[in-house]
Write an enzyme that holds these catalytic residues in place. Sequence first.
Site, PDB file in Angstrom:
ATOM      1  N   ARG A 183       0.865  -1.185   0.000  1.00 49.18           N
ATOM      2  CA  ARG A 183       0.000   0.000   0.000  1.00 49.18           C
ATOM      3  C   ARG A 183       0.898   1.230   0.000  1.00 49.18           C
ATOM      4  O   ARG A 183       2.121   1.117   0.005  1.00 49.18           O
ATOM      5  CB  ARG A 183      -1.012  -0.014   1.170  1.00 49.18           C
ATOM      6  CG  ARG A 183      -0.648  -0.763   2.401  1.00 49.18           C
ATOM      7  CD  ARG A 183       0.497  -0.182   3.156  1.00 49.18           C
ATOM      8  NE  ARG A 183       0.298   1.214   3.437  1.00 49.18           N
ATOM      9  CZ  ARG A 183       1.239   2.088   3.692  1.00 49.18           C
ATOM     10  NH1 ARG A 183       2.523   1.699   3.707  1.00 49.18           N
ATOM     11  NH2 ARG A 183       0.990   3.372   3.931  1.00 49.18           N
ATOM     12  N   GLY A 184       0.274   2.409  -0.015  1.00 42.88           N
ATOM     13  CA  GLY A 184       1.062   3.630  -0.193  1.00 42.88           C
ATOM     14  C   GLY A 184       1.113   3.940  -1.682  1.00 42.88           C
ATOM     15  O   GLY A 184       1.410   3.049  -2.497  1.00 42.88           O
ATOM     16  N   ALA A 185       0.818   5.198  -2.035  1.00 42.73           N
ATOM     17  CA  ALA A 185       0.624   5.535  -3.447  1.00 42.73           C
ATOM     18  C   ALA A 185       1.791   5.109  -4.356  1.00 42.73           C
ATOM     19  O   ALA A 185       1.577   4.441  -5.376  1.00 42.73           O
ATOM     20  CB  ALA A 185       0.337   7.028  -3.574  1.00 42.73           C
ATOM     21  N   ARG A 191      -7.595  -0.056  -6.502  1.00 47.71           N
ATOM     22  CA  ARG A 191      -7.823   1.004  -5.514  1.00 47.71           C
ATOM     23  C   ARG A 191      -8.015   2.328  -6.266  1.00 47.71           C
ATOM     24  O   ARG A 191      -7.269   2.611  -7.204  1.00 47.71           O
ATOM     25  CB  ARG A 191      -6.644   1.107  -4.521  1.00 47.71           C
ATOM     26  CG  ARG A 191      -6.528  -0.120  -3.619  1.00 47.71           C
ATOM     27  CD  ARG A 191      -5.591   0.125  -2.460  1.00 47.71           C
ATOM     28  NE  ARG A 191      -6.171   1.010  -1.469  1.00 47.71           N
ATOM     29  CZ  ARG A 191      -5.483   1.517  -0.438  1.00 47.71           C
ATOM     30  NH1 ARG A 191      -4.198   1.220  -0.294  1.00 47.71           N
ATOM     31  NH2 ARG A 191      -6.067   2.307   0.448  1.00 47.71           N
ATOM     32  N   GLN A 217      -1.802   2.273  10.125  1.00 53.64           N
ATOM     33  CA  GLN A 217      -0.528   2.288   9.385  1.00 53.64           C
ATOM     34  C   GLN A 217       0.567   3.006  10.168  1.00 53.64           C
ATOM     35  O   GLN A 217       1.743   2.686  10.018  1.00 53.64           O
ATOM     36  CB  GLN A 217      -0.707   2.982   8.024  1.00 53.64           C
ATOM     37  CG  GLN A 217      -1.507   2.186   7.010  1.00 53.64           C
ATOM     38  CD  GLN A 217      -2.972   2.587   7.012  1.00 53.64           C
ATOM     39  OE1 GLN A 217      -3.517   2.962   8.056  1.00 53.64           O
ATOM     40  NE2 GLN A 217      -3.616   2.508   5.881  1.00 53.64           N
ATOM     41  N   ASP A 257      -1.945  10.818  -1.726  1.00 56.05           N
ATOM     42  CA  ASP A 257      -2.282   9.820  -2.748  1.00 56.05           C
ATOM     43  C   ASP A 257      -2.619  10.456  -4.084  1.00 56.05           C
ATOM     44  O   ASP A 257      -2.569   9.813  -5.125  1.00 56.05           O
ATOM     45  CB  ASP A 257      -3.461   8.960  -2.291  1.00 56.05           C
ATOM     46  CG  ASP A 257      -2.976   7.871  -1.356  1.00 56.05           C
ATOM     47  OD1 ASP A 257      -2.642   8.210  -0.206  1.00 56.05           O
ATOM     48  OD2 ASP A 257      -2.900   6.718  -1.799  1.00 56.05           O
ATOM     49  N   ASN A 286      -5.169  12.565   1.153  1.00 55.73           N
ATOM     50  CA  ASN A 286      -4.297  11.656   1.896  1.00 55.73           C
ATOM     51  C   ASN A 286      -5.150  10.901   2.911  1.00 55.73           C
ATOM     52  O   ASN A 286      -6.363  11.113   3.025  1.00 55.73           O
ATOM     53  CB  ASN A 286      -3.161  12.436   2.573  1.00 55.73           C
ATOM     54  CG  ASN A 286      -2.091  11.516   3.125  1.00 55.73           C
ATOM     55  OD1 ASN A 286      -1.610  10.624   2.430  1.00 55.73           O
ATOM     56  ND2 ASN A 286      -1.715  11.684   4.376  1.00 55.73           N
ATOM     57  N   LYS A 287      -4.512  10.014   3.639  1.00 51.42           N
ATOM     58  CA  LYS A 287      -5.209   9.131   4.583  1.00 51.42           C
ATOM     59  C   LYS A 287      -6.197   9.906   5.458  1.00 51.42           C
ATOM     60  O   LYS A 287      -5.904  11.010   5.917  1.00 51.42           O
ATOM     61  CB  LYS A 287      -4.146   8.420   5.445  1.00 51.42           C
ATOM     62  CG  LYS A 287      -4.663   7.423   6.446  1.00 51.42           C
ATOM     63  CD  LYS A 287      -5.598   6.390   5.854  1.00 51.42           C
ATOM     64  CE  LYS A 287      -5.021   5.657   4.656  1.00 51.42           C
ATOM     65  NZ  LYS A 287      -6.058   4.857   3.932  1.00 51.42           N
TER      66      LYS A 287
HETATM   67  O1  MRU Z   1      -4.360   3.263   2.498  1.00 52.85           O
HETATM   68  P1  MRU Z   1      -2.885   3.413   2.354  1.00 52.85           P
HETATM   69  O2  MRU Z   1      -2.085   2.801   3.452  1.00 52.85           O
HETATM   70  O3  MRU Z   1      -2.410   2.984   0.974  1.00 52.85           O
HETATM   71  O4  MRU Z   1      -2.673   4.986   2.446  1.00 52.85           O
HETATM   72  C1  MRU Z   1      -1.381   5.507   2.329  1.00 52.85           C
HETATM   73  C2  MRU Z   1      -1.324   6.975   2.531  1.00 52.85           C
HETATM   74  O5  MRU Z   1      -2.317   7.608   2.793  1.00 52.85           O
HETATM   75  C3  MRU Z   1      -0.002   7.640   2.324  1.00 52.85           C
HETATM   76  O6  MRU Z   1       0.104   8.776   3.124  1.00 52.85           O
HETATM   77  C4  MRU Z   1       0.123   8.052   0.848  1.00 52.85           C
HETATM   78  O7  MRU Z   1      -0.140   6.974   0.002  1.00 52.85           O
HETATM   79  C5  MRU Z   1       1.447   8.608   0.546  1.00 52.85           C
HETATM   80  S1  MRU Z   1       2.675   7.355   0.562  1.00 52.85           S
HETATM   81  C6  MRU Z   1       4.171   8.023   0.220  1.00 52.85           C
END
Ligand code: MRU
Length: 365
Positions: A53-55, A90, A202, A243, A253-254
Site C-alpha cells: 500500500r502507499g501511493a 484502488r 498504518q 495519494d 491523503n489518509k
Molecule cells: O491506504 P494506504 O495505506 O495505501 O494509504 C497511504 C497513505 O495515505 C499515504 O500517506 C500516501 O499513500 C502517501 S505514501 C508516500
Amino acid sequence: MLVDGVPYRTIWPAEDGRTVRIIEQRRLPHEFVVADLASLGDAAVAIRDMAVRGAPLIGATAAWGMALAMAADPSDAGLGAARETLARTRPTAVNLRWALDAMRATLAPLPPGERREAARAKAAEIADEDVAINRAIGDAGLGVLADIARRKSGRPVNVLTHCNAGWLATVDWGTATAPIYRAIEEGIEVHVWVDETRPRNQGAALTAWEMARHGVPHHLIVDNAGGHLMQRGEVDVVIVGTDRTTARGDVANKIGTYLKALAARDNGVPFYVALPSPTIDWTLTDGFAIPIEERDASEVTHVWGRTEAGGGLDRVRVCPEETPAANPAFDVTPARLVTGLITERGVCAATADGLAGLFPDRAVA
Ligand code: MRU
C-alpha cells in the site's frame, strides 16, 4: 532501507526471473514476511487487500503486475485486460493510473513477442525511478528541517506525521520520511510524533516499525492527540504524504490528514506535504473531484494485533454487534491549508503557479 542489517526494497524481482517479491505489510510490525507474486491476479489482490500500500508502491506493484501479465499473455487483449484489472484495485492513488499508462505506452507499440522482457525492464525502471525521486524529496525537505533545527539552536525538531508515507509506502526512502532520514544522516536531531492512523493503524504498525528499525526517536500517539500537542508547542512541523495532488495543490491523503491541517493552521505550525511528481493529477484542479475510497466496515468495527496471552495475531471487535460503520479511507486537504509541497524538484507553494514553477512542462492554467 536496512532490516536487521540487510538492505531491502519493498518490491523486487525474484532471481528466478518469473516471480516478484514483496514485503507482506499486513503482518508488520509483528512478523517480517516476504511473499511472492506469481501472476497478475496475485498483484491485483496484493494491492486491493493492502499487502502492499502507499501511493508510490501501489504504482510500482501495478507496473510489476503488468510485467507478470505479459509473461502469461502478451497479446493486445492481454495487455488491455491486465490494465483493466489493475486499474480497478484502488481508486484514490493516481500513481496507479500513472504507472499503468507508462507501462501501456512502452508495451503497446511493441510486437507481443517482445513485451515480456520490455515489461520487466520498464517495471524495474519505474521502481528505480521511485527510489531516486524519494531520495531527492529527502534532499529538498532536509532544508525545511535544517531551518527549524537552526531556529531551535540544535534542539530536536518535533515532526508529526500521519499514516505511513515511509519507505514501506514507496519502493525505498518514503516521501514524508525521506527528509527525516536525510536529517538524521546529517546529524540533525529529530523526534517524530507518529499518529496511530485508525482504522488500519498504518502509523502504529508501519511508521513506528520504520522509526524503531532506523533508530529514530519517536512516540506513538492516538489520532486525536495532535491538536493538543500543537497547542502546547510540541510540534514544530507536520509532514504527510499524499495519494493524489491536484494541479492547484489540493491533496488527498489518509483519512484524518485534514484535521491535522486544520489544527496546524490554528496553531501556526507549518504543514508540508511530500510527494513524488507521479502523485500529481494534472487533469484535476479541484480536490473534491478526487475519488475517495470507501473500505470495508470491518476495518472500523474491529482491530487487529498480537494477543498478550497466546502471542498469536488476532482480530477483536470494538463496538456492539449491531453497530454499522462507515469507512472513508482518505480525505481532502485544501491547498490553502498547505504550507508547501516538497517534491523531487524542490519545495513550492501549494498553488498552480507553485507547481508550474517546478514542472513547467505540465502546468495548467
Ligand atoms: O491506504 P494506504 O495505506 O495505501 O494509504 C497511504 C497513505 O495515505 C499515504 O500517506 C500516501 O499513500 C502517501 S505514501 C508516500
